[in-house]
Design a protein around this motif. Structure first.
Motif, PDB file in Angstrom:
ATOM      1  N   ASP A 180      56.490  21.964  37.591  1.00 40.51           N
ATOM      2  CA  ASP A 180      55.155  22.471  37.874  1.00 40.51           C
ATOM      3  C   ASP A 180      54.825  23.669  36.994  1.00 40.51           C
ATOM      4  O   ASP A 180      53.692  23.827  36.527  1.00 40.51           O
ATOM      5  CB  ASP A 180      55.037  22.851  39.350  1.00 40.51           C
ATOM      6  CG  ASP A 180      53.591  23.028  39.780  1.00 40.51           C
ATOM      7  OD1 ASP A 180      52.795  22.095  39.566  1.00 40.51           O
ATOM      8  OD2 ASP A 180      53.252  24.108  40.307  1.00 40.51           O
ATOM      9  N   ALA A 181      55.820  24.515  36.730  1.00 43.89           N
ATOM     10  CA  ALA A 181      55.602  25.683  35.880  1.00 43.89           C
ATOM     11  C   ALA A 181      55.269  25.261  34.456  1.00 43.89           C
ATOM     12  O   ALA A 181      54.437  25.890  33.781  1.00 43.89           O
ATOM     13  CB  ALA A 181      56.843  26.574  35.889  1.00 43.89           C
ATOM     14  N   ILE A 182      55.899  24.178  33.991  1.00 41.54           N
ATOM     15  CA  ILE A 182      55.618  23.669  32.649  1.00 41.54           C
ATOM     16  C   ILE A 182      54.188  23.144  32.579  1.00 41.54           C
ATOM     17  O   ILE A 182      53.457  23.402  31.617  1.00 41.54           O
ATOM     18  CB  ILE A 182      56.606  22.550  32.278  1.00 41.54           C
ATOM     19  CG1 ILE A 182      58.019  23.119  32.187  1.00 41.54           C
ATOM     20  CG2 ILE A 182      56.212  21.882  30.960  1.00 41.54           C
ATOM     21  CD1 ILE A 182      59.087  22.062  32.051  1.00 41.54           C
ATOM     22  N   VAL A 183      53.780  22.418  33.600  1.00 42.72           N
ATOM     23  CA  VAL A 183      52.418  21.896  33.646  1.00 42.72           C
ATOM     24  C   VAL A 183      51.418  23.047  33.620  1.00 42.72           C
ATOM     25  O   VAL A 183      50.386  22.986  32.935  1.00 42.72           O
ATOM     26  CB  VAL A 183      52.209  21.024  34.902  1.00 42.72           C
ATOM     27  CG1 VAL A 183      50.741  20.624  35.038  1.00 42.72           C
ATOM     28  CG2 VAL A 183      53.082  19.780  34.838  1.00 42.72           C
ATOM     29  N   GLN A 184      51.739  24.125  34.330  1.00 43.08           N
ATOM     30  CA  GLN A 184      50.853  25.285  34.348  1.00 43.08           C
ATOM     31  C   GLN A 184      50.754  25.925  32.962  1.00 43.08           C
ATOM     32  O   GLN A 184      49.707  26.439  32.567  1.00 43.08           O
ATOM     33  CB  GLN A 184      51.330  26.313  35.381  1.00 43.08           C
ATOM     34  CG  GLN A 184      51.207  25.847  36.823  1.00 43.08           C
ATOM     35  CD  GLN A 184      49.807  25.349  37.155  1.00 43.08           C
ATOM     36  OE1 GLN A 184      48.809  26.007  36.852  1.00 43.08           O
ATOM     37  NE2 GLN A 184      49.728  24.177  37.782  1.00 43.08           N
ATOM     38  N   ARG A 185      51.841  25.918  32.206  1.00 43.43           N
ATOM     39  CA  ARG A 185      51.808  26.442  30.834  1.00 43.43           C
ATOM     40  C   ARG A 185      50.812  25.636  30.002  1.00 43.43           C
ATOM     41  O   ARG A 185      50.043  26.180  29.217  1.00 43.43           O
ATOM     42  CB  ARG A 185      53.190  26.341  30.179  1.00 43.43           C
ATOM     43  CG  ARG A 185      54.253  27.265  30.715  1.00 43.43           C
ATOM     44  CD  ARG A 185      55.521  27.136  29.863  1.00 43.43           C
ATOM     45  NE  ARG A 185      56.662  27.841  30.450  1.00 43.43           N
ATOM     46  CZ  ARG A 185      57.855  27.949  29.857  1.00 43.43           C
ATOM     47  NH1 ARG A 185      58.050  27.386  28.680  1.00 43.43           N
ATOM     48  NH2 ARG A 185      58.844  28.604  30.435  1.00 43.43           N
TER      49      ARG A 185
END
Length: 389
Positions: A334-339
């Protein structure tokens, strides 16, 4: 860059493979792993050159992962013997000689500098250049598109006009073949190529972990490395949940990669011995007995309940073989998607600029070779050996 030391045909040879593909190669996926597998098959020792953040930003655009994250991700791919940090963007004979490489390996795409020059021109002219074939059906551009569109079409054959428009935009004539999108079709041969094929040996500690392992990233690598260190002779089995199961507990449009794509991504990791495709969500007694599991591990992330609200780790917990592993890395999918979402405009601008360069090269090639536009069939993306993994 990839360098394969000791390519043994008649004598030991070294190869250097640099993959600087037009797309953010920093989001390492099974297509990149497959190119490295092919490169390693050309010799005995593979050296991979990975570019710095500044080099990628200059020539391609903003990377998704930092250079330190990318260095570690590439080292975790089982066909890689050595990584060159901060590799030069343009591969020269000086670079090959510096690492005692006999030749350079790259994909059958074209990699250009910011001013439109072929980054492999020098090694090609010297005859120290080899090519790998691209992996059909995967591109970083497509994966980013899935994140931004928030559709579930990639999970199955669900009809989605939004996703279809996305694929149409990149997969038809007039668009770059290296930025394109195509459907990934899993085959038994591809799984065999990625799988270790090794059975557990006497004295091995059989460790079971399960999850989505979506967009296989450095957080997963750190976790699996930590699990690998728990035993002297670890045999790690990764249970991958089906797409529908992942979507049940993760929501939104997760997983970003379907189970077939995730299978290859996980199999490429040097810490993984075996993968259970479509593993049951609950770690049952039957599963533990079938694989003769000695230890079950889970990270410090949340344990989601089963459909009926029960604890999916109740059985290994009862047997006293459940271990919580702290990898020291809190990065999540999810953190990667947010990036990606945070930098959406930058990524889109970069992809458009990249594709424009590629189309210009294609048109020039047609002109030089006397091709007619309608004579050229454009297929979807290509990548391999050298770059900003």
């Amino acid at each position: 860059m990839v360098d394969q030391r000791g390519i043994r045909t008649q004598a030991a040879a070294k190869s250097y493979s640099c993959n600087s593909r037009p797309s953010f190669y920093d989001m390492v996926h099974y297509g990149h792993s497959n190119q490295l597998r092919q490169a390693k098959a050309m010799g005995d020792y593979l050296i991979v050159g990975v570019h710095t953040d500044s080099e990628i930003a200059k020539h391609k655009g903003p990377p998704v992962f930092t250079q330190e994250e990318r260095y570690k991700m590439v080292r975790a791919i089982k066909w890689v013997d050595e990584v060159v940090e901060g590799a030069p963007y343009v591969t020269t004979l000086e670079t090959l000689d510096k690492y005692n490489c006999d030749f350079c390996v790259h994909g059958d795409d074209i990699t250009l500098t910011v001013d439109g020059k072929d980054t492999y021109e020098e090694v090609k002219k010297s005859g120290r250049y080899r090519e790998c074939k691209r992996t059909q059906g995967v591109s970083t551009t497509d994966l980013v598109g899935r994140m931004l569109l928030m559709t579930k079409a990639h999970h199955s054959n669900i009809d989605s006009s939004d996703y279809q428009q996305h694929t149409d935009n990149f997969g038809k004539k007039g668009h770059s073949p290296w930025t394109g999108v195509s459907q990934f079709l899993q085959t038994s041969q591809k799984i065999i190529q990625f799988a270790s094929g090794q059975e557990p040996q006497p004295g091995d500690t059989i460790i079971y972990v399960a999850g989505a392992f979506d967009l296989f990233h450095i957080g997963h690598v750190d976790f699996l490395e930590a699990v690998h260190k728990l035993a002297e002779k670890p045999y790690i089995i990764v249970g991958l949940h089906f797409d529908q199961e992942v979507n049940r507990y993760k929501g939104k449009n997760y997983p970003i990669m379907n189970v077939h794509e995730r299978t290859l991504s996980v199999l490429a990791c040097r810490y993984v011995s075996e993968v259970v495709i479509g593993a049951p969500f609950a770690v049952t007694k039957d599963l533990l007995d079938h694989f003769k599991v000695d230890l079950v591990c889970h990270g410090k992330t949340e344990i989601y309940p089963d459909k009926d609200g029960s604890d999916p780790y109740a059985e290994p917990r009862r047997k006293g073989i459940l271990r919580t592993v702290d990898s020291g890395n809190s990065l999540t999918t999810d953190a990667i998607v947010q990036r990606i979402i945070k930098n959406r405009l930058l990524f889109e601008a970069r992809n458009q600029k990249k594709e424009a360069k590629e189309i210009a090269v294609i048109q020039a090639m047609k002109y030089i070779n006397g091709w007619k536009k309608e004579d050229v069939t454009i297929s979807s993306n290509v990548y391999f050996m050298s770059g900003y993994f």
